[in-house]
Design a protein around this motif. Structure first.
Motif, PDB file in Angstrom:
ATOM      1  N   CYS A  88       2.222   1.528  10.325  1.00 46.72           N
ATOM      2  CA  CYS A  88       1.905   2.335   9.144  1.00 46.72           C
ATOM      3  C   CYS A  88       0.424   2.673   9.079  1.00 46.72           C
ATOM      4  N   ALA A  89       0.146   3.919   8.796  1.00 45.86           N
ATOM      5  CA  ALA A  89      -1.221   4.354   8.512  1.00 45.86           C
ATOM      6  C   ALA A  89      -1.357   4.419   6.990  1.00 45.86           C
ATOM      7  N   TRP A  90      -2.110   3.497   6.419  1.00 43.96           N
ATOM      8  CA  TRP A  90      -2.166   3.393   4.962  1.00 43.96           C
ATOM      9  C   TRP A  90      -3.143   4.389   4.370  1.00 43.96           C
ATOM     10  N   GLY A  91      -2.716   4.990   3.269  1.00 43.28           N
ATOM     11  CA  GLY A  91      -3.566   5.944   2.581  1.00 43.28           C
ATOM     12  C   GLY A  91      -4.090   5.369   1.284  1.00 43.28           C
ATOM     13  N   ALA A  92      -4.583   6.208   0.422  1.00 43.05           N
ATOM     14  CA  ALA A  92      -5.127   5.767  -0.857  1.00 43.05           C
ATOM     15  C   ALA A  92      -3.985   5.400  -1.808  1.00 43.05           C
ATOM     16  N   GLY A  93      -4.249   4.476  -2.716  1.00 43.72           N
ATOM     17  CA  GLY A  93      -3.272   4.121  -3.729  1.00 43.72           C
ATOM     18  C   GLY A  93      -2.366   2.978  -3.299  1.00 43.72           C
ATOM     19  N   ASN A  94      -1.329   2.758  -4.079  1.00 45.30           N
ATOM     20  CA  ASN A  94      -0.425   1.642  -3.823  1.00 45.30           C
ATOM     21  C   ASN A  94       1.022   2.076  -4.039  1.00 45.30           C
ATOM     22  N   PHE A  95       1.921   1.119  -4.061  1.00 44.14           N
ATOM     23  CA  PHE A  95       3.356   1.421  -4.159  1.00 44.14           C
ATOM     24  C   PHE A  95       3.700   2.181  -5.436  1.00 44.14           C
ATOM     25  N   LEU A  96       2.965   1.947  -6.519  1.00 38.23           N
ATOM     26  CA  LEU A  96       3.229   2.680  -7.757  1.00 38.23           C
ATOM     27  C   LEU A  96       2.871   4.154  -7.601  1.00 38.23           C
ATOM     28  N   ASP A  97       1.787   4.411  -6.888  1.00 34.22           N
ATOM     29  CA  ASP A  97       1.415   5.809  -6.623  1.00 34.22           C
ATOM     30  C   ASP A  97       2.481   6.485  -5.762  1.00 34.22           C
ATOM     31  N   TRP A  98       2.996   5.742  -4.774  1.00 38.05           N
ATOM     32  CA  TRP A  98       4.075   6.280  -3.931  1.00 38.05           C
ATOM     33  C   TRP A  98       5.271   6.661  -4.795  1.00 38.05           C
ATOM     34  N   LEU A  99       5.654   5.778  -5.713  1.00 38.08           N
ATOM     35  CA  LEU A  99       6.821   6.037  -6.560  1.00 38.08           C
ATOM     36  C   LEU A  99       6.598   7.245  -7.459  1.00 38.08           C
ATOM     37  N   GLY A 100       5.407   7.348  -8.040  1.00 47.03           N
ATOM     38  CA  GLY A 100       5.127   8.492  -8.902  1.00 47.03           C
ATOM     39  C   GLY A 100       5.188   9.810  -8.157  1.00 47.03           C
ATOM     40  N   THR A 101       4.593   9.837  -6.964  1.00 45.34           N
ATOM     41  CA  THR A 101       4.603  11.062  -6.171  1.00 45.34           C
ATOM     42  C   THR A 101       6.014  11.393  -5.696  1.00 45.34           C
ATOM     43  N   MET A 102       6.733  10.380  -5.237  1.00 45.11           N
ATOM     44  CA  MET A 102       8.101  10.602  -4.760  1.00 45.11           C
ATOM     45  C   MET A 102       8.986  11.155  -5.867  1.00 45.11           C
ATOM     46  N   SER A 103       8.977  10.534  -7.032  1.00 44.83           N
ATOM     47  CA  SER A 103       9.865  10.973  -8.108  1.00 44.83           C
ATOM     48  C   SER A 103       9.512  12.373  -8.589  1.00 44.83           C
ATOM     49  N   ASN A 104       8.238  12.708  -8.566  1.00 45.09           N
ATOM     50  CA  ASN A 104       7.834  14.066  -8.952  1.00 45.09           C
ATOM     51  C   ASN A 104       8.276  15.105  -7.932  1.00 45.09           C
ATOM     52  N   PRO A 115       0.819  -1.210   0.000  1.00 50.34           N
ATOM     53  CA  PRO A 115       0.000   0.000   0.000  1.00 50.34           C
ATOM     54  C   PRO A 115       0.854   1.262   0.000  1.00 50.34           C
ATOM     55  N   ASN A 116       0.183   2.377   0.004  1.00 56.10           N
ATOM     56  CA  ASN A 116       0.810   3.695  -0.014  1.00 56.10           C
ATOM     57  C   ASN A 116       0.653   4.320   1.367  1.00 56.10           C
ATOM     58  N   PRO A 117       1.753   4.506   2.130  1.00 57.91           N
ATOM     59  CA  PRO A 117       1.609   5.029   3.493  1.00 57.91           C
ATOM     60  C   PRO A 117       1.208   6.503   3.499  1.00 57.91           C
ATOM     61  N   ALA A 118       0.348   6.850   4.447  1.00 63.15           N
ATOM     62  CA  ALA A 118      -0.031   8.249   4.651  1.00 63.15           C
ATOM     63  C   ALA A 118       0.637   8.818   5.892  1.00 63.15           C
ATOM     64  N   GLY A 119       1.397   7.970   6.577  1.00 67.55           N
ATOM     65  CA  GLY A 119       2.060   8.389   7.807  1.00 67.55           C
ATOM     66  C   GLY A 119       2.145   7.220   8.769  1.00 67.55           C
ATOM     67  N   ARG A 120       2.190   7.521  10.074  1.00 66.75           N
ATOM     68  CA  ARG A 120       2.335   6.500  11.090  1.00 66.75           C
ATOM     69  C   ARG A 120       1.269   6.659  12.160  1.00 66.75           C
ATOM     70  N   ASN A 121       0.783   5.529  12.661  1.00 67.29           N
ATOM     71  CA  ASN A 121      -0.159   5.549  13.768  1.00 67.29           C
ATOM     72  C   ASN A 121       0.582   5.844  15.062  1.00 67.29           C
ATOM     73  N   ALA A 122      -0.184   6.064  16.128  1.00 63.19           N
ATOM     74  CA  ALA A 122       0.417   6.401  17.423  1.00 63.19           C
ATOM     75  C   ALA A 122       1.361   5.306  17.914  1.00 63.19           C
ATOM     76  N   ASP A 123       1.087   4.047  17.546  1.00 64.75           N
ATOM     77  CA  ASP A 123       1.941   2.935  17.985  1.00 64.75           C
ATOM     78  C   ASP A 123       3.123   2.706  17.053  1.00 64.75           C
ATOM     79  N   GLY A 124       3.292   3.569  16.039  1.00 62.10           N
ATOM     80  CA  GLY A 124       4.402   3.458  15.106  1.00 62.10           C
ATOM     81  C   GLY A 124       4.126   2.634  13.880  1.00 62.10           C
TER      82      GLY A 124
END
Length: 585
Positions: A182-198, A171-180
């Motif tokens: 992953c808090a998953w957001g919309a999209g997947n690893f490909l979306d993460w890569l596209g946003t990161m590279s941009n 999945p595509n992380p949106a951040g971290r929960n209080a316990d550390g």
């Protein structure tokens, strides 16, 4: 290497490496954590251009991993490979997510990088590993940290800095929960890569991972697409093409790609591990798929690394524990087609093929054994008998090429002999040259060595060579000598315990070992590696072609030699028998 299964949050580990360098383009053949046992150098490729090794530093302050990676990098450089070094911020944390930590991290990162650079071991570095699951780093968090490091004043000159791609099928992380977690957001690893590279201001390239095999319904052919679980992305090896397609930002969409982890599995124990379910020729097919991609995309992919070579906790993934994969990887390291821009060599060229070459490891003095030396046509010319393409004996060969079971040949001396080709061998084709080779009657080893030649033109390509251990006359039976060749620890053991270990006593030593010390191990050798030597036949009265007396005690059923009359003889239960139709040299 670890991945989250799509739609699930799993605790994961990391392990990857980095890439880069100037100089001439090296082969894209690569391994993660070089161990050496699955590397085969093509000596026609210069040292430093024979492929890549990926090492991992699991934290900029982790001295244990720094030293382990330095050792691995030194060993790989000694074999002629270039190193890619992955440096994580902390164990299971790719980069700091707080800008307050950037300055300290950057100083630590470049301090570690300089240890490799100053020793001449690496100039290519990866910033972290699979950030979308390691530290649950969002795409913008990773891009911000990478941008800081890339433009940092302490960055050494001549460094290639690679941005780390995501863990696939996650999945595509949106951040971290209080316990550390992953808090998953919309999209997947490909979306993460596209946003990161941009979000990157600049980068020298990207380090990506791609996996896929015959697990969870994926085909065993890496070139085939894999659709499973209704996922909106390719779930197999072809993922690398989708990942590259998400790097669209102008100025970055042509940057080099280093695929620093490939494998047939993604989660140890969850699916069949490579050691238990390696599809035949998978590595070779994966490399061919990437070569095809490179041919249409300006050789953009610079490295393709199997995860892993040495063990270090990944036993079921390690090449040394998967004989078929190990052999495939050796072939890719020696394959000239893996050098960017060198898909085919114009004119004559040949690559020695290890997997289809068949040469005995141990033989007795003067013994005739049928060998197969396999060569792959990596040039652009067709090998034909009419054009005088042949396998030629070369310097270093100490065997006598005695007879030729396929389409003939000749043998004037150990370095003036030919094996003729039967049919045409097109570019890309492989041919196994068969010869009945006679071993020397003296010495402790022999070498068979041959190279392709177009007679009247020149020798070309790799030299195919193998060393064969030899027994000795009057030094125990053939069975005894084979067992001692397999168990090199026995003579030192018996000598340390006061035994006479000279030739005249070696049958007694092996008899003691086989009847008292370790009968089960001895019987396994007699039924396995030494089976052909351990029988009751003995043949007396023989002489080799050079006039040397055949030691009757060292003969056995199936032992073939060349007699003084240039006929081939076989030791049988009835004594020496001429083999019909076989003359010899």
């Amino acid at each position: 290497m670890k991945w989250n299964t799509w739609g699930m949050a799993l605790a994961v580990t990391s392990l990857l490496g980095s890439v880069g360098a100037a100089r001439a383009e090296p082969s894209m053949a690569a391994v993660h954590w070089y161990g050496g046992s699955c590397f085969q150098a093509n000596t026609s490729i210069p040292v430093g251009e024979r492929g890549w090794n990926v090492e991992s530093v699991l934290g900029t302050t982790d001295g244990t991993w720094i030293n382990k990676s330095l050792t691995g990098a030194r060993n790989a450089a000694g074999a002629g490979l270039r190193n890619i070094i992955r440096i994580d911020y902390r164990n299971y944390k790719a980069v700091p997510v707080s800008s307050a930590e950037y300055a300290g991290w950057a100083n630590e990162f470049w301090s570690v990088a300089n240890q490799f650079k100053n020793e001449g071991l690496a100039t290519v570095f990866i910033v972290g590993n699979e950030p979308n699951i390691e530290g649950c780093t969002t795409a913008s968090e990773y891009a911000s940290a990478f941008n800081y490091l890339y433009s940092h004043a302490g960055r050494p000159a001549g460094i290639t800095l690679l941005a780390a791609g995501p863990a696939t099928y996650s999945p595509n992380p949106a951040g971290r929960n209080a316990d550390g977690s992953c808090a998953w957001g919309a999209g997947n690893f490909l979306d993460w890569l596209g946003t990161m590279s941009n979000g990157l201001g600049a980068a020298d390239g990207f380090a990506l991972h791609t996996y896929g095999g015959s697990y969870e319904g994926c085909p065993s052919e890496p070139s085939q697409a894999c659709s499973r679980n209704g996922w909106p992305f390719d779930a197999g090896f072809q993922s690398y093409k989708q990942q590259i397609g998400r790097i669209t930002k102008a100025g970055l969409n042509t940057r080099p790609i280093y695929i620093t982890e490939i494998n047939t599995d993604v989660q140890p124990g969850q699916y069949p591990d490579p050691r238990d379910a390696y599809p035949a020729d998978w590595i070779n097919k994966a490399y061919q798929d990437v070569r095809n991609y490179n041919a249409a995309n300006a050789n953009r992919i610079k490295a393709l690394a199997w995860f892993v070579d040495r063990v270090d906790g990944w036993d079921s993934f390690a090449l040394r524990n998967i004989p078929a994969a190990c052999q495939d990887m050796k072939e890719e390291f020696s394959n000239l087609a893996n050098r960017p821009g060198t898909v085919v060599v114009s004119g004559n060229n040949a690559q020695a093929m290890a997997g289809s070459t068949s040469v005995a490891k141990f033989l007795m003095p003067g013994q005739i054994s049928q060998l197969t030396l396999s060569m792959n046509n990596t040039g652009s010319t067709r090998w034909t008998a009419a054009s005088l393409y042949r396998m030629g004996a070369v310097s270093g060969n100490t065997t006598t090429w005695s007879s030729f079971p396929q389409c003939g040949g000749y043998s004037n001396s150990s370095t003036d002999a030919r094996i003729y080709v039967c049919g045409d061998v097109a570019p890309g084709g492989t041919y196994g040259f068969q010869v009945r080779a006679r071993m020397p009657t003296t010495g402790t080893s022999a070498m068979v060595a041959g190279r392709m030649v177009q007679d009247g033109v020149a020798f070309f390509g790799d030299t195919q060579s193998r060393t064969i251990k030899l027994g000795s006359a009057f030094c125990g039976s053939a069975c005894t000598q084979c067992i001692l060749n397999e168990r090199t620890d026995l003579l030192p053991f018996y000598q340390a315990n006061g035994w006479d270990t000279s030739c005249g006593n070696r049958d007694n030593i092996v008899n003691n070992y086989c009847t008292g010390v370790d009968p089960s191990s001895c019987n396994a050798l007699k039924a396995g590696a030494c089976a052909s030597f351990c029988n009751a036949c003995r043949c007396s009265g023989g002489k080799h072609a050079d006039g040397t007396t055949v030691d009757a005690n060292a003969t056995f059923c199936g032992y073939r030699v060349c007699g003084m009359d240039k006929k081939e003889y076989e030791c049988t239960s009835a004594g020496w028998s001429a083999v019909a139709g076989l003359t010899c040299k």
